[in-house]
Design a protein around this motif. Structure first.
Motif, mmCIF file in Angstrom:
data_model
loop_
_atom_site.group_PDB
_atom_site.id
_atom_site.type_symbol
_atom_site.label_atom_id
_atom_site.label_comp_id
_atom_site.label_asym_id
_atom_site.label_seq_id
_atom_site.Cartn_x
_atom_site.Cartn_y
_atom_site.Cartn_z
ATOM 1 N N ARG A 125 -13.177 0.700 -6.328
ATOM 2 C CA ARG A 125 -14.206 -0.090 -6.460
ATOM 3 C C ARG A 125 -14.623 -0.738 -4.895
ATOM 4 O O ARG A 125 -13.480 -1.135 -4.223
ATOM 5 N N PRO A 126 -15.834 -0.896 -4.606
ATOM 6 C CA PRO A 126 -16.014 -1.623 -3.275
ATOM 7 C C PRO A 126 -15.445 -2.911 -2.962
ATOM 8 O O PRO A 126 -14.893 -3.328 -1.710
ATOM 9 N N ASP A 127 -15.025 -3.513 -4.036
ATOM 10 C CA ASP A 127 -14.397 -5.018 -4.053
ATOM 11 C C ASP A 127 -12.726 -4.784 -4.284
ATOM 12 O O ASP A 127 -12.215 -5.784 -4.797
ATOM 13 N N GLY A 128 -12.457 -3.359 -4.657
ATOM 14 C CA GLY A 128 -11.035 -3.175 -5.092
ATOM 15 C C GLY A 128 -9.923 -3.337 -4.152
ATOM 16 O O GLY A 128 -10.205 -3.620 -2.830
ATOM 17 N N VAL A 129 -8.821 -3.526 -4.553
ATOM 18 C CA VAL A 129 -7.525 -3.865 -3.756
ATOM 19 C C VAL A 129 -6.506 -2.878 -3.692
ATOM 20 O O VAL A 129 -6.257 -2.262 -4.765
ATOM 21 N N ALA A 130 -5.866 -2.414 -2.498
ATOM 22 C CA ALA A 130 -4.937 -1.787 -2.571
ATOM 23 C C ALA A 130 -3.521 -2.696 -2.190
ATOM 24 O O ALA A 130 -3.688 -3.335 -1.221
ATOM 25 N N LEU A 131 -2.419 -2.605 -3.083
ATOM 26 C CA LEU A 131 -1.126 -3.179 -2.645
ATOM 27 C C LEU A 131 -0.139 -2.310 -2.720
ATOM 28 O O LEU A 131 0.315 -1.540 -3.571
ATOM 29 N N MET A 132 0.380 -2.034 -1.624
ATOM 30 C CA MET A 132 1.347 -1.148 -1.216
ATOM 31 C C MET A 132 2.715 -1.763 -0.567
ATOM 32 O O MET A 132 2.775 -2.336 0.515
ATOM 33 N N GLN A 133 3.674 -1.645 -1.456
ATOM 34 C CA GLN A 133 5.120 -2.223 -0.791
ATOM 35 C C GLN A 133 5.972 -0.885 -0.469
ATOM 36 O O GLN A 133 5.898 0.022 -1.242
ATOM 37 N N ILE A 134 6.214 -1.218 0.870
ATOM 38 C CA ILE A 134 6.836 0.378 1.866
ATOM 39 C C ILE A 134 8.153 -0.317 2.116
ATOM 40 O O ILE A 134 8.299 -1.369 2.644
ATOM 41 N N ASP A 135 9.032 0.660 2.062
ATOM 42 C CA ASP A 135 10.397 0.400 2.346
ATOM 43 C C ASP A 135 10.661 1.414 3.714
ATOM 44 O O ASP A 135 10.670 2.180 3.679
ATOM 45 N N TYR A 136 10.729 0.733 4.724
ATOM 46 C CA TYR A 136 10.877 1.217 6.202
ATOM 47 C C TYR A 136 12.310 1.471 6.678
ATOM 48 O O TYR A 136 12.416 2.232 7.836
ATOM 49 N N GLY A 137 13.160 1.338 5.784
ATOM 50 C CA GLY A 137 14.761 1.346 6.252
ATOM 51 C C GLY A 137 15.114 2.648 5.727
ATOM 52 O O GLY A 137 14.901 3.522 5.163
ATOM 53 N N ASP A 138 16.492 3.006 6.148
ATOM 54 C CA ASP A 138 17.229 4.220 6.050
ATOM 55 C C ASP A 138 17.668 3.967 4.644
ATOM 56 O O ASP A 138 18.603 3.155 4.461
ATOM 57 N N HIS A 139 17.391 4.790 3.824
ATOM 58 C CA HIS A 139 17.686 4.630 2.289
ATOM 59 C C HIS A 139 18.959 5.237 2.115
ATOM 60 O O HIS A 139 19.731 4.745 1.122
ATOM 61 N N PHE A 140 19.728 5.943 3.032
ATOM 62 C CA PHE A 140 21.173 6.020 3.011
ATOM 63 C C PHE A 140 22.187 5.058 3.187
ATOM 64 O O PHE A 140 23.332 4.994 2.724
#
Length: 301
Positions: free
Chosen positions: A182-197
Motif C-alpha cells: 500500500r502507499p502507506d505500507g512498510v518494508a522491514l528487511m533484516q540483512i546479514d552482511y557477514g561471511d556465513h561460513f
C-alpha cells in the motif's frame, strides 16, 4: 569443520540428484540443526516482537487490520508464527521451493503459543495453519512475480534472506514489493552482511569473504550456501532505485580488521571501512513519494 570443506560439501549436494532431501536429512539427523532448540525459537520470537514494534512505529494500521508478506519462508515458519501469535490479520509467506516441514511448524507453534500467551490451537494439517493461525504458505512461488493485487500488503518482511539472493533478483523483488505494498505500507528487511561460513568455522573472520575476488569465491558458492557479498550502501541504493524511501537503517558497524584490509579483494577497495565492516542492518522503507501522505494519515488518527 573447516569452512572450505563445508563449502565443498554444499557444492556436492547441489550437484547430485535428491540433494535437497539429503541436505534436510543431514540437518535433521547428523548436524542436528533441526529442529531448532527451544532457546533459539524463543530468541527469534523476541526478535519478531522487535519487528512488530518497528511496524507499529512506522505503520498506519493496527496489527489486527494488517496483512503481512514474507519471502524466504524457510523450513519452520517461526517469523509468521510469531507475528500471527501477536494478532496480525493475515500473513502470506512464500518460498522459491517447498522447504517447510509440518512437524517442525507444529512444534514451533506450540512453543510460540506458550511464549506469547496466545493459546492458539495446535497444527495438525496445512489447513490448520491457515484456519487457526491466519498464515498462507505458498511454495513454490516467485517473489519477483507474486500475483498479488497491487496495493494489497501493509508490510513486507524478510529476515536474513536478501543476502542469499543475486543482485539482479533483489532488484526485481523490491520492484514487486513496491507494487504490492500500500502507499502507506512498510518494508522491514533484516540483512546479514557477514561471511556465513563463520558459523561453521569460528577460526575465520566474519568478513573473510571480502578477501576473495568473484572468480576466487565462485567455487565456494552453491544453492545451499549462496551469499551475494553486497555491502550496506549497495542495499540502500537498490531500495532507492526500486522506488523506496529509507525511513531507518540500523547498521551493526564493527571495528576495521587490519588483516582483512591487508588482503582486501580489489572489487571491495572502493568501499569505506564503515561499509566494509558493517555486519548487518535492519532497513525500514516505504514506497517513495508517499511519506508525507502517510504521516498526514497517521497525524489525523
Amino acid at each position: 569443520m573447516h569452512w572450505q570443506a563445508k563449502a565443498r560439501a554444499f557444492t556436492v549436494l547441489s550437484a547430485i540428484p535428491f540433494g535437497e532431501g539429503l541436505h534436510y536429512a543431514l540437518q535433521r539427523y547428523v548436524t542436528r540443526r533441526l529442529p531448532r532448540p527451544e532457546k533459539q525459537i524463543r530468541s527469534i520470537h523476541t526478535f519478531a516482537q522487535q519487528l512488530l514494534r518497528t511496524y507499529s512505529e512506522y505503520g498506519i494500521r493496527p496489527l489486527q487490520a494488517s496483512t503481512f508478506f514474507e519471502f524466504g519462508a524457510g523450513r519452520d515458519l517461526i517469523i509468521p508464527l510469531a507475528f500471527s501469535a501477536h494478532g496480525v490479520k493475515r500473513f502470506i509467506t512464500v518460498d522459491i521451493e517447498r522447504l517447510s516441514k509440518l512437524d517442525l511448524i507444529r512444534s514451533n507453534a506450540a512453543i510460540i503459543s506458550k511464549a506469547s500467551g496466545s493459546d492458539r490451537p495446535g497444527i495438525a494439517s496445512w489447513d490448520d495453519l491457515d484456519r487457526f493461525w491466519n498464515i498462507e504458505y505458498r511454495a513454490p512461488a516467485d517473489a519477483r512475480a507474486t500475483g498479488l493485487p497491487a496495493n494489497s500488503i501493509d508490510c513486507a518482511v524478510s529476515v536474513e534472506t536478501l543476502e542469499h539472493i543475486p543482485k539482479a533478483d533483489i532488484a526485481a523483488i523490491l520492484k514487486e514489493l513496491r507494487r504490492i505494498l500500500r502507499p502507506d505500507g512498510v518494508a522491514l528487511m533484516q540483512i546479514d552482511y557477514g561471511d556465513h561460513f563463520k558459523g561453521f568455522d569460528p577460526a575465520i573472520s566474519a568478513f573473510n569473504f571480502l578477501t576473495y575476488s568473484d572468480e576466487e569465491w565462485c567455487p565456494f558458492q552453491s544453492r545451499f550456501q549462496y551469499v551475494n557479498r553486497l555491502r550496506h550502501s549497495e542495499y540502500l541504493q537498490l531500495f532507492k532505485e526500486a522506488g523506496f524511501e529509507i525511513l531507518s537503517d540500523r547498521p551493526d558497524c564493527r571495528s576495521p580488521e587490519p588483516e582483512i584490509m591487508a588482503r582486501l579483494a580489489p572489487q571491495f577497495r572502493q568501499f569505506s571501512e564503515r561499509d566494509l565492516f558493517t555486519l548487518g542492518s535492519l532497513i525500514v522503507a516505504r514506497p517513495a513519494d508517499q511519506g508525507k501522505d502517510a504521516e498526514r494519515t497517521r497525524a489525523n488518527g
